[in-house]
Motif scaffolding. Structure first.
Motif, mmCIF file in Angstrom:
data_model
loop_
_atom_site.group_PDB
_atom_site.id
_atom_site.type_symbol
_atom_site.label_atom_id
_atom_site.label_comp_id
_atom_site.label_asym_id
_atom_site.label_seq_id
_atom_site.Cartn_x
_atom_site.Cartn_y
_atom_site.Cartn_z
ATOM 1 N N ILE A 1 7.474 -11.625 -12.020
ATOM 2 C CA ILE A 1 8.948 -11.611 -11.465
ATOM 3 C C ILE A 1 9.791 -12.846 -12.048
ATOM 4 O O ILE A 1 9.336 -13.951 -11.954
ATOM 5 C CB ILE A 1 8.761 -11.766 -9.655
ATOM 6 C CG1 ILE A 1 8.284 -10.415 -9.414
ATOM 7 C CG2 ILE A 1 10.394 -11.658 -9.143
ATOM 8 C CD1 ILE A 1 8.000 -10.187 -7.774
ATOM 9 N N PRO B 1 12.131 -8.003 -12.086
ATOM 10 C CA PRO B 1 10.796 -7.630 -12.154
ATOM 11 C C PRO B 1 10.232 -7.124 -13.177
ATOM 12 O O PRO B 1 11.146 -6.295 -13.972
ATOM 13 C CB PRO B 1 10.564 -6.938 -10.886
ATOM 14 C CG PRO B 1 11.974 -6.040 -10.893
ATOM 15 C CD PRO B 1 13.095 -7.051 -11.233
ATOM 16 N N VAL C 1 4.181 -6.041 -5.653
ATOM 17 C CA VAL C 1 5.623 -6.235 -6.252
ATOM 18 C C VAL C 1 6.468 -5.794 -5.113
ATOM 19 O O VAL C 1 7.435 -6.793 -4.797
ATOM 20 C CB VAL C 1 5.861 -5.488 -7.755
ATOM 21 C CG1 VAL C 1 7.296 -5.693 -7.997
ATOM 22 C CG2 VAL C 1 4.729 -6.134 -8.696
ATOM 23 N N SER D 1 0.242 -6.518 -9.058
ATOM 24 C CA SER D 1 1.281 -5.464 -9.197
ATOM 25 C C SER D 1 1.494 -4.656 -7.861
ATOM 26 O O SER D 1 2.367 -4.208 -7.619
ATOM 27 C CB SER D 1 1.032 -4.483 -10.049
ATOM 28 O OG SER D 1 -0.478 -4.174 -10.191
ATOM 29 N N LEU E 1 9.362 -8.418 -3.597
ATOM 30 C CA LEU E 1 10.696 -8.095 -3.806
ATOM 31 C C LEU E 1 11.626 -8.127 -2.231
ATOM 32 O O LEU E 1 12.769 -8.485 -2.118
ATOM 33 C CB LEU E 1 11.284 -6.743 -4.235
ATOM 34 C CG LEU E 1 10.675 -7.068 -6.150
ATOM 35 C CD1 LEU E 1 11.145 -5.506 -6.686
ATOM 36 C CD2 LEU E 1 11.367 -8.034 -6.884
ATOM 37 N N ARG F 1 6.742 -5.138 -14.289
ATOM 38 C CA ARG F 1 5.339 -4.908 -13.909
ATOM 39 C C ARG F 1 4.421 -4.440 -14.729
ATOM 40 O O ARG F 1 3.351 -4.013 -14.657
ATOM 41 C CB ARG F 1 5.534 -3.506 -12.885
ATOM 42 C CG ARG F 1 6.506 -3.627 -11.743
ATOM 43 C CD ARG F 1 6.666 -2.480 -10.888
ATOM 44 N NE ARG F 1 7.622 -2.700 -10.112
ATOM 45 C CZ ARG F 1 7.629 -1.910 -8.915
ATOM 46 N NH1 ARG F 1 6.793 -1.568 -8.427
ATOM 47 N NH2 ARG F 1 8.746 -2.185 -8.015
#
Length: 343
Positions: free
Chosen positions: A200, A271, A251, A248, A255, A273
């Motif tokens: 990120i 971001p 995420v 992962s 966020l 991934r």
């Protein structure tokens, strides 16, 4: 149930045995049910019974919380229980039987030339476990290191009559011990990797005191583990970019946390991934004493066309962030570049 049945089976063989639940010893933990940490073990009774020749069959993964309710230790809790009990009874060694026959220089499924290590220091094993090696759970290694519990990793599936298995002092496997026990230190111990990391990047942050706390404080409160952190300052010093990695699977959660605090932080988010760690693990003073180590890794990856997204180094490790699809190639490349495929 299993510990009780095993004790019964041992008794039927003429062996004096007793099963123990975690709360019966007791193994005292905090109240974080599902991820409890061991606080203390009252081992007087189990030590007395073992002194009388009784075999203790202890159910791992569980303890007794401060509210006197059962608490579970979370992933890897059985390894952690074993090391904690070994420390409590002042055992000479804790043997962990698992589905592999020791700790290797890297994952043998990726690099067939990976070698089993005869010995590895606590600090090195802790780094490899935290960087993706799945032989032992991180908390069990932490406990072994703090209490100096020599821990031996060996296979559950080896024939007990196989060559060397009867040698109780030096059986096949890997001994995790203090550095003082390791005579010949390798410059690089092994390569660990993780494929479930996501990057990120927060762009155009105001470069002012408190920004880092505003970002990572709420993430910590949400129990999101932040790993690699890289910060870049703009040319005029007024803005900064912050890049970090999280698992992962976290995420979306990360966020959301960042979104809830966007007004306080002030950023643009980016971001990604599809990234993975591929990290080289070196011995305690390798990077400081051998400045050629990081450049040799960079050259080896460049020769294979692998682009590096971010780098962090310390005296005991080099961490490299790359695109996920190249993770296994990077592991094989670094394993060969550091000569780990040579006996």
């Amino acid at each position: 149930m299993t510990s009780g049945l095993l004790a019964i089976a041992l008794q039927s063989m003429g062996i004096n045995a007793r099963s123990w639940q975690g709360w019966q010893i007791p193994i005292r933990t905090d109240n974080a049910h599902g991820a409890a940490r061991i606080l203390d073990i009252e081992g007087a009774d189990i030590i007395r019974r073992m002194g009388e020749g009784q075999v203790a069959v202890v159910a791992g993964f569980q303890g007794l919380g401060p509210d006197n309710r059962m608490a579970t230790l979370g992933r890897g809790g059985s390894d952690t229980s074993a090391v904690a009990i070994a420390a409590a009874v002042k055992a000479d060694r804790c043997d962990i039987y698992t589905d592999v026959d020791g700790v290797y220089t890297t994952d043998p499924r990726i690099e067939p030339k990976a070698r089993r290590l005869k010995k590895i220091a606590f600090e090195e094993m802790l780094e490899m476990a935290s960087l993706g090696a799945k032989v032992l759970q991180v908390r069990s290694v932490e406990l072994a290191m703090v209490h100096k519990v020599r821990t031996f990793v060996r296979s559950s599936f080896e024939d007990p009559d196989a060559p060397g298995m009867g040698d109780l002092l030096n059986p096949p496997g890997t001994l995790i011990c203090d550095e003082d026990e390791i005579v010949e230190q390798e410059v690089v111990t092994g390569i660990a990797y993780a494929k479930d990391e996501a990057q990120i990047s927060l762009r155009r942050l105001a470069d002012r005191p408190g920004v880092s706390a505003a970002i990572f404080g709420p993430l910590a409160e949400a129990h999101i583990n932040v790993d690699m952190i890289v910060q870049n300052i703009s040319e005029d010093g007024s803005k900064t970019d912050m890049t970090f990695t999280v698992p992962s699977g976290d995420v979306d959660k990360a966020l959301k946390v960042l979104g809830d605090n966007k007004e306080k932080i002030g950023y643009d988010v980016d971001p990604d991934r599809k990234l993975a760690w591929s990290r080289s693990r070196s011995s305690a003073s390798a990077c400081a004493a051998t400045p050629a180590l990081p450049p040799s890794a960079f050259r080896a990856l460049a020769d294979k066309g692998i682009n590096i997204k971010a780098i962090t180094t310390s005296e005991i490790k080099i961490s490299i962030l790359i695109d996920g699809p190249y993770a296994e190639l990077a592991v094989r490349t670094l394993h060969s570049a550091y000569g780990l495929d040579k006996s």
